[in-house]
Write a protein that holds these residues in place. Structure first.
Motif, mmCIF file in Angstrom:
data_model
loop_
_atom_site.group_PDB
_atom_site.id
_atom_site.type_symbol
_atom_site.label_atom_id
_atom_site.label_comp_id
_atom_site.label_asym_id
_atom_site.label_seq_id
_atom_site.Cartn_x
_atom_site.Cartn_y
_atom_site.Cartn_z
ATOM 1 N N VAL A 53 0.873 -1.190 0.000
ATOM 2 C CA VAL A 53 0.000 0.000 0.000
ATOM 3 C C VAL A 53 0.896 1.221 0.000
ATOM 4 O O VAL A 53 1.888 1.271 0.734
ATOM 5 N N ILE A 54 0.552 2.212 -0.834
ATOM 6 C CA ILE A 54 1.260 3.488 -0.779
ATOM 7 C C ILE A 54 0.247 4.579 -0.499
ATOM 8 O O ILE A 54 -0.842 4.598 -1.077
ATOM 9 N N THR A 55 0.607 5.475 0.424
ATOM 10 C CA THR A 55 -0.320 6.532 0.816
ATOM 11 C C THR A 55 0.438 7.827 1.054
ATOM 12 O O THR A 55 1.673 7.871 0.974
ATOM 13 N N GLY A 56 -0.322 8.895 1.321
ATOM 14 C CA GLY A 56 0.303 10.188 1.615
ATOM 15 C C GLY A 56 -0.264 10.716 2.913
ATOM 16 O O GLY A 56 -0.410 9.970 3.877
ATOM 17 N N ALA A 60 -2.791 15.598 1.156
ATOM 18 C CA ALA A 60 -2.269 15.300 -0.184
ATOM 19 C C ALA A 60 -1.673 13.913 -0.246
ATOM 20 O O ALA A 60 -0.808 13.567 0.571
ATOM 21 N N PHE A 61 -2.137 13.149 -1.236
ATOM 22 C CA PHE A 61 -1.396 11.938 -1.599
ATOM 23 C C PHE A 61 -0.059 12.432 -2.144
ATOM 24 O O PHE A 61 0.991 12.146 -1.582
ATOM 25 N N GLY A 104 -7.015 13.605 -0.275
ATOM 26 C CA GLY A 104 -6.596 14.935 -0.716
ATOM 27 C C GLY A 104 -6.098 14.946 -2.151
ATOM 28 O O GLY A 104 -6.571 14.185 -3.003
ATOM 29 N N PHE A 105 -5.094 15.812 -2.406
ATOM 30 C CA PHE A 105 -4.660 16.040 -3.781
ATOM 31 C C PHE A 105 -3.822 14.882 -4.337
ATOM 32 O O PHE A 105 -2.877 14.424 -3.690
ATOM 33 N N GLY A 109 2.309 14.331 -11.251
ATOM 34 C CA GLY A 109 3.007 13.072 -10.957
ATOM 35 C C GLY A 109 2.350 12.295 -9.821
ATOM 36 O O GLY A 109 2.498 11.074 -9.739
ATOM 37 N N GLY A 110 1.613 12.975 -8.947
ATOM 38 C CA GLY A 110 0.908 12.282 -7.863
ATOM 39 C C GLY A 110 -0.246 11.457 -8.399
ATOM 40 O O GLY A 110 -0.473 10.315 -7.979
ATOM 41 N N CYS A 111 -0.978 12.031 -9.363
ATOM 42 C CA CYS A 111 -2.070 11.290 -10.010
ATOM 43 C C CYS A 111 -1.467 10.138 -10.826
ATOM 44 O O CYS A 111 -1.983 9.015 -10.834
ATOM 45 N N GLU A 112 -0.335 10.439 -11.465
ATOM 46 C CA GLU A 112 0.304 9.408 -12.297
ATOM 47 C C GLU A 112 0.859 8.270 -11.438
ATOM 48 O O GLU A 112 0.782 7.100 -11.819
#
Ligand code: CAA
Length: 258
Positions: A53-56, A60-61, A104-105, A109-112
């Motif tokens: 799992v990767i999270t922020g 914001a992610f 959050g956001f 590159g965060g969306c990618e």
């Protein structure tokens, strides 16, 4: 001791990465991506890990690649380092499932990065976008390729050309995310899903991931053959015998991941 850019933990058979640059909304510098890639490599090689799992943070992610770091780079700077290639591309080679838990956001590159994961679980406060056009650039880590595959050409054009953000409800309707949950539940929901996956037989999980990804890269005939051959191959595993016997004997399977 200074805080790590990425916190790396394990929860049972799940590897958890938490992006940890809250002051800059988890802007993805090369150093962050190196740490993410190194942690992913270690989890991928670890037999005791079955899913990642990767999270922020809650806000914001990740708000994209690090604009402050790249603003003065020249063409040769980005070309010579193959910026957004190399370590970022490594993430594509991770063979165990990766879930993005997005609050959050998730921009640029965060969306990618979230789309590069195998699926996205979003909080109600999540916002997805590819706002690079406002910076005089275009998405550089797959946005123009993965977003149309996820949400279709019309929405991808709309988002990438106007830079508008998509909220969690729209992202779920469009197929970008698999689940939307209350914002304070995102990480727990992702960890629970990852725990379910990690309890399955690892070879079948890895083959399922590989086969689904083939759907985007191969013609249907090739993809179907790839699926069928891997389906056949799983009959050589301990876990196929165990899974089917457990069903017939009305008990839970004891998978050995082999
Ligand atoms: N890179 C570097 N720093 C960033 C950043 C980024 N991508 N996003 C936010 N930050 C920093 C801000 O500069 C600010 O720092 P200071 O406090 O030192 O001023 C801090 O994070 C907080 O941000 P804001 O004050 O802007 O917070 P906000 O709540 O008012 O706005 C936001 C939030 C809408 C996400 C806004 O920060 C924003 O638009 N960020 C940039 C988003 C963006 O353009 N992303 C694409 C980057 S390019 C890319 O990703 C290329 C690619 O394809 C890989």
């Amino acid at each position: 001791m200074s805080e790590p850019l990425v916190k790396v933990e394990t929860r049972g058979r799940v590897g958890l990465l938490t992006l940890n640059r809250p002051k800059v909304l988890n802007a993805l510098s090369n150093e962050v991506i190196d740490e993410v890639a190194n942690a992913m490599k270690a989890f991928d090689a670890d037999d005791n890990i079955g899913a990642i799992v990767i999270t922020g943070s809650e806000k914001a992610f990740a708000a994209g690649a690090d604009i402050a770091a790249m603003k003065d780079w020249s063409y040769t700077d980005v070309y010579k380092q193959d910026y957004l290639g190399h370590q970022w591309e490594y993430l594509r080679r991770v063979r165990k499932p990766i879930i993005a838990a997005v609050s959050g956001f998730a921009l640029g590159g965060g969306c990618e990065l979230a789309m590069q994961c195998d699926f996205i679980i979003a909080g109600e406060n999540a916002k997805f976008g590819q706002p690079e056009i406002k910076l005089g650039i275009i998405p550089g880590f797959g946005g123009t390729q993965r977003l149309p595959r996820a949400v279709g050409k019309a929405k991808a054009m709309d988002m990438i050309l106007t830079a508008r953000m998509m909220d969690a409800a729209e992202a779920e309707r469009a197929g970008l995310v698999s689940r939307v949950v209350p914002s304070d539940r995102v990480l727990d929901e992702a960890l629970e899903a990852a725990t379910v996956i990690a309890a399955m037989s690892l070879p079948s999980v890895m083959m399922a991931k590989e086969a689904i990804n083939r759907a985007y890269e191969a013609p249907l005939n090739e993809g179907l053959l790839f699926e069928r051959r891997n389906f056949h191959a799983l009959f050589s595993t301990h876990d196929q015998k165990e899974g089917m016997n457990a069903f017939i004997e009305k008990r839970q399977p004891q998978f050995k991941h082999e």
